[in-house]
Design a protein around this motif. Structure first.
Motif, PDB file in Angstrom:
ATOM      1  N   MET A 145     -14.487 -40.624   0.797  1.00  0.00           N
ATOM      2  CA  MET A 145     -15.592 -41.545   0.503  1.00  0.00           C
ATOM      3  C   MET A 145     -16.693 -41.376   1.546  1.00  0.00           C
ATOM      4  O   MET A 145     -16.451 -41.434   2.750  1.00  0.00           O
ATOM      5  N   VAL A 146     -17.943 -41.152   1.068  1.00  0.00           N
ATOM      6  CA  VAL A 146     -19.073 -40.972   1.964  1.00  0.00           C
ATOM      7  C   VAL A 146     -19.558 -42.334   2.441  1.00  0.00           C
ATOM      8  O   VAL A 146     -19.809 -43.231   1.640  1.00  0.00           O
ATOM      9  N   LYS A 147     -19.671 -42.491   3.739  1.00  0.00           N
ATOM     10  CA  LYS A 147     -20.105 -43.744   4.324  1.00  0.00           C
ATOM     11  C   LYS A 147     -21.611 -43.874   4.228  1.00  0.00           C
ATOM     12  O   LYS A 147     -22.350 -42.965   4.588  1.00  0.00           O
ATOM     13  N   SER A 148     -22.085 -45.010   3.730  1.00  0.00           N
ATOM     14  CA  SER A 148     -23.526 -45.243   3.616  1.00  0.00           C
ATOM     15  C   SER A 148     -24.118 -45.444   5.003  1.00  0.00           C
ATOM     16  O   SER A 148     -23.485 -46.036   5.882  1.00  0.00           O
ATOM     17  N   PRO A 149     -25.353 -44.964   5.210  1.00  0.00           N
ATOM     18  CA  PRO A 149     -25.977 -45.135   6.525  1.00  0.00           C
ATOM     19  C   PRO A 149     -26.323 -46.595   6.790  1.00  0.00           C
ATOM     20  O   PRO A 149     -26.569 -47.384   5.868  1.00  0.00           O
ATOM     21  N   VAL A 150     -26.347 -46.958   8.049  1.00  0.00           N
ATOM     22  CA  VAL A 150     -26.833 -48.273   8.466  1.00  0.00           C
ATOM     23  C   VAL A 150     -28.350 -48.273   8.353  1.00  0.00           C
ATOM     24  O   VAL A 150     -29.008 -47.326   8.791  1.00  0.00           O
ATOM     25  N   VAL A 151     -28.902 -49.314   7.756  1.00  0.00           N
ATOM     26  CA  VAL A 151     -30.352 -49.416   7.591  1.00  0.00           C
ATOM     27  C   VAL A 151     -30.899 -50.382   8.641  1.00  0.00           C
ATOM     28  O   VAL A 151     -30.510 -51.554   8.691  1.00  0.00           O
ATOM     29  N   GLU A 152     -31.768 -49.880   9.483  1.00  0.00           N
ATOM     30  CA  GLU A 152     -32.401 -50.681  10.529  1.00  0.00           C
ATOM     31  C   GLU A 152     -33.886 -50.819  10.228  1.00  0.00           C
ATOM     32  O   GLU A 152     -34.563 -49.838   9.904  1.00  0.00           O
ATOM     33  N   LYS A 153     -34.414 -52.050  10.344  1.00  0.00           N
ATOM     34  CA  LYS A 153     -35.835 -52.305  10.120  1.00  0.00           C
ATOM     35  C   LYS A 153     -36.402 -53.098  11.299  1.00  0.00           C
ATOM     36  O   LYS A 153     -36.623 -54.311  11.209  1.00  0.00           O
ATOM     37  N   PRO A 154     -36.640 -52.427  12.419  1.00  0.00           N
ATOM     38  CA  PRO A 154     -37.147 -53.113  13.606  1.00  0.00           C
ATOM     39  C   PRO A 154     -38.529 -53.708  13.361  1.00  0.00           C
ATOM     40  O   PRO A 154     -39.339 -53.167  12.620  1.00  0.00           O
ATOM     41  N   ALA A 155     -38.789 -54.837  14.024  1.00  0.00           N
ATOM     42  CA  ALA A 155     -40.070 -55.521  13.853  1.00  0.00           C
ATOM     43  C   ALA A 155     -41.066 -55.177  14.947  1.00  0.00           C
ATOM     44  O   ALA A 155     -42.251 -55.521  14.839  1.00  0.00           O
ATOM     45  N   LEU A 185     -37.509 -50.823  17.984  1.00  0.00           N
ATOM     46  CA  LEU A 185     -37.208 -49.529  17.363  1.00  0.00           C
ATOM     47  C   LEU A 185     -36.713 -48.531  18.403  1.00  0.00           C
ATOM     48  O   LEU A 185     -35.739 -47.812  18.171  1.00  0.00           O
ATOM     49  N   ALA A 186     -37.386 -48.483  19.549  1.00  0.00           N
ATOM     50  CA  ALA A 186     -36.963 -47.567  20.610  1.00  0.00           C
ATOM     51  C   ALA A 186     -35.548 -47.890  21.081  1.00  0.00           C
ATOM     52  O   ALA A 186     -34.747 -46.988  21.370  1.00  0.00           O
ATOM     53  N   LYS A 187     -35.223 -49.179  21.154  1.00  0.00           N
ATOM     54  CA  LYS A 187     -33.880 -49.593  21.566  1.00  0.00           C
ATOM     55  C   LYS A 187     -32.838 -49.139  20.553  1.00  0.00           C
ATOM     56  O   LYS A 187     -31.782 -48.617  20.923  1.00  0.00           O
ATOM     57  N   ARG A 188     -33.128 -49.329  19.263  1.00  0.00           N
ATOM     58  CA  ARG A 188     -32.186 -48.908  18.216  1.00  0.00           C
ATOM     59  C   ARG A 188     -32.003 -47.383  18.233  1.00  0.00           C
ATOM     60  O   ARG A 188     -30.899 -46.875  18.037  1.00  0.00           O
ATOM     61  N   SER A 206     -24.524 -43.051  20.918  1.00  0.00           N
ATOM     62  CA  SER A 206     -23.300 -42.914  20.115  1.00  0.00           C
ATOM     63  C   SER A 206     -23.283 -41.626  19.298  1.00  0.00           C
ATOM     64  O   SER A 206     -22.384 -41.434  18.475  1.00  0.00           O
ATOM     65  N   ARG A 207     -24.280 -40.753  19.535  1.00  0.00           N
ATOM     66  CA  ARG A 207     -24.411 -39.482  18.812  1.00  0.00           C
ATOM     67  C   ARG A 207     -24.513 -39.689  17.294  1.00  0.00           C
ATOM     68  O   ARG A 207     -24.013 -38.905  16.500  1.00  0.00           O
ATOM     69  N   SER A 208     -25.191 -40.754  16.897  1.00  0.00           N
ATOM     70  CA  SER A 208     -25.387 -41.047  15.472  1.00  0.00           C
ATOM     71  C   SER A 208     -26.654 -40.367  14.976  1.00  0.00           C
ATOM     72  O   SER A 208     -27.696 -40.424  15.640  1.00  0.00           O
ATOM     73  N   ALA A 209     -26.572 -39.733  13.817  1.00  0.00           N
ATOM     74  CA  ALA A 209     -27.737 -39.062  13.249  1.00  0.00           C
ATOM     75  C   ALA A 209     -28.712 -40.092  12.687  1.00  0.00           C
ATOM     76  O   ALA A 209     -28.310 -41.009  11.961  1.00  0.00           O
ATOM     77  N   VAL A 210     -29.996 -39.929  13.038  1.00  0.00           N
ATOM     78  CA  VAL A 210     -31.029 -40.880  12.636  1.00  0.00           C
ATOM     79  C   VAL A 210     -32.045 -40.205  11.719  1.00  0.00           C
ATOM     80  O   VAL A 210     -32.555 -39.125  12.033  1.00  0.00           O
ATOM     81  N   VAL A 211     -32.331 -40.850  10.594  1.00  0.00           N
ATOM     82  CA  VAL A 211     -33.380 -40.385   9.697  1.00  0.00           C
ATOM     83  C   VAL A 211     -34.489 -41.430   9.688  1.00  0.00           C
ATOM     84  O   VAL A 211     -34.296 -42.542   9.189  1.00  0.00           O
ATOM     85  N   PRO A 212     -35.650 -41.128  10.280  1.00  0.00           N
ATOM     86  CA  PRO A 212     -36.772 -42.075  10.230  1.00  0.00           C
ATOM     87  C   PRO A 212     -37.313 -42.183   8.806  1.00  0.00           C
ATOM     88  O   PRO A 212     -37.391 -41.180   8.084  1.00  0.00           O
ATOM     89  N   GLU A 261     -30.597 -45.088   9.053  1.00  0.00           N
ATOM     90  CA  GLU A 261     -31.968 -44.983   8.544  1.00  0.00           C
ATOM     91  C   GLU A 261     -32.821 -45.947   9.349  1.00  0.00           C
ATOM     92  O   GLU A 261     -32.575 -47.155   9.360  1.00  0.00           O
ATOM     93  N   LEU A 262     -33.828 -45.414  10.029  1.00  0.00           N
ATOM     94  CA  LEU A 262     -34.680 -46.215  10.894  1.00  0.00           C
ATOM     95  C   LEU A 262     -36.037 -46.394  10.219  1.00  0.00           C
ATOM     96  O   LEU A 262     -36.883 -45.498  10.230  1.00  0.00           O
ATOM     97  N   HIS A 263     -36.226 -47.551   9.604  1.00  0.00           N
ATOM     98  CA  HIS A 263     -37.441 -47.812   8.838  1.00  0.00           C
ATOM     99  C   HIS A 263     -38.549 -48.378   9.725  1.00  0.00           C
ATOM    100  O   HIS A 263     -38.290 -49.179  10.617  1.00  0.00           O
ATOM    101  N   THR A 264     -39.784 -47.980   9.430  1.00  0.00           N
ATOM    102  CA  THR A 264     -40.943 -48.449  10.219  1.00  0.00           C
ATOM    103  C   THR A 264     -41.809 -49.441   9.464  1.00  0.00           C
ATOM    104  O   THR A 264     -42.856 -49.855   9.964  1.00  0.00           O
ATOM    105  N   THR A 265     -41.401 -49.848   8.275  1.00  0.00           N
ATOM    106  CA  THR A 265     -42.293 -50.613   7.395  1.00  0.00           C
ATOM    107  C   THR A 265     -42.677 -51.990   7.937  1.00  0.00           C
ATOM    108  O   THR A 265     -43.671 -52.569   7.483  1.00  0.00           O
TER     109      THR A 265
END
Length: 363
Positions: free
Chosen positions: A1-11, A16-19, A26-32, A51-55
């Motif tokens: 089972m493929v694990k869904s990415p964690v979705v982060e939406k910093p304000a 965002l820099a902290k996330r 933790s060597r986690s792959a990040v997709v902006p 997933e690091l969202h900038t919206t």
């Protein structure tokens, strides 16, 4: 089972820099992620944990009407920014395809442009400052909020078009432009491609160069002139084409396909390159800049052949969107550039653990 990415939406940029730093530790792959309008561009990411969202970073930070400079957060949409600038009679000359919905950060990260590149160039030509979150948690700033910025290394250019592989853009400053005194759209449709190219040559040879000029595979030619009423009206009279409604550019900006490539070659070689496309291909081109967009309908062999032809002309073919199996089979980028080793060293310096968009960019 493929694990869904964690979705982060910093304000905030700091959040965002902290996330991003936490992911790096933790060597986690990040997709902006910005507006998601260019999500099909580039290679298929090898993995994505976050997933690091900038919206939520969507503010206008400063707009100096007199200095003609604007600073914004990266998650603001182009449409929202244009609406704000219009209050002062100004605009940012960006009109990317697959609109609306592009964020400013996304446009910088992808390097997407539209027909107005003919006159104004790409965003890198009027970008004067940038702020980027780095995997080490720092917020790095390059350039500034004034037009005359020449000291130090021009790090802004590294992040333009890098698909967020060196850092996540959180804010940017631009030189903006006054809205034209006169803005006229003209169009014509030729019966043959020879006649269409002749029409293109005639428009490009005018004393006042078009702000935009588009040629379509069905022989349609669309052009736009900015300037004083007298100068523009003279060009209108010289060309003798039919006047069009400005809304055609909005409609044109909505173009996007499931399988879609951007071809860039020296301007004088564009016609010969387009002649190599399969019969009945649908495409549109900006002859004044040597750029064309081609809907290739998943034809892997055709993409390989056209890419080879473009590279022989010192050009390129980049996939803007394609099904994963096509992207994997033919590659998003083509032959590695001569600067590939420099790019690898830069990637190692900015993102030592390769957590940012792994597999999507050239390096």
């Amino acid at each position: 089972m493929v694990k869904s990415p964690v979705v982060e939406k910093p304000a905030t940029a700091e959040e965002l820099a902290k996330r991003l730093h936490e992911a790096a530790e933790s060597r986690s792959a990040v997709v902006p992620v910005g507006g998601g309008k260019a999500s099909g561009m580039g290679g298929v990411p090898t993995h994505c944990d976050v997933e690091l969202h900038t919206t939520l970073l969507d503010r206008v930070l400063e707009h100096s009407q007199a200095d003609m400079v604007v600073s914004v957060e990266a998650g603001i949409t182009l449409e929202a920014l244009q609406k704000e600038l219009a209050k002062a009679g100004q605009f940012l000359p960006l009109d990317p395809f697959n609109s609306p919905g592009h964020t400013i950060g996304g446009l910088l990260a992808t390097g997407w442009t539209g027909p107005l590149r003919q006159r104004f160039g790409s965003a890198r030509d009027f970008l004067i400052g940038i702020r980027v979150a780095q995997p080490d948690g720092h917020l790095a700033t390059a350039g500034g909020r004034v037009v005359k910025n020449v000291s130090g290394y021009d790090l802004m250019k590294l992040h333009h078009g890098a698909l967020g592989s060196l850092g996540v853009i959180v804010a940017a400053s631009f030189k903006v432009f006054p809205r034209p005194l006169h803005d006229v759209t003209l169009e014509t449709t030729a019966e043959t491609m020879d006649a269409a190219w002749a029409a293109v040559d005639g428009a490009l040879a005018l004393p006042l160069a078009p702000a935009a000029l588009e040629l379509f595979s069905d022989g349609r030619v669309l052009t736009r002139f900015f300037g004083s009423p007298d100068a523009v009206n003279r060009m209108v009279a010289e060309l003798g084409w039919m006047k069009g409604d400005a809304s055609v550019w909005t409609e044109h900006s909505r173009r996007a396909f499931e399988s879609w490539a951007r071809i860039a070659v020296p301007r004088r070689a564009l016609r010969s390159l387009l002649d190599t496309l399969p019969a009945q291909s649908e495409w549109w081109a900006s002859p004044g800049t040597g750029i064309a967009h081609w809907s290739f309908a998943g034809e892997k062999t055709a993409v390989t052949d056209v890419r080879r032809a473009a590279e022989k002309l010192q050009g390129s073919l980049v996939l803007m969107a394609a099904p994963p199996e096509v992207m994997t089979a033919v590659g998003a980028w083509g032959a590695p550039p001569a600067t590939i080793e420099v790019m690898r060293r830069l990637k190692k310096a900015f993102d030592p653990d390769a957590i940012l968009n792994p597999g999507r960019f050239v390096v």
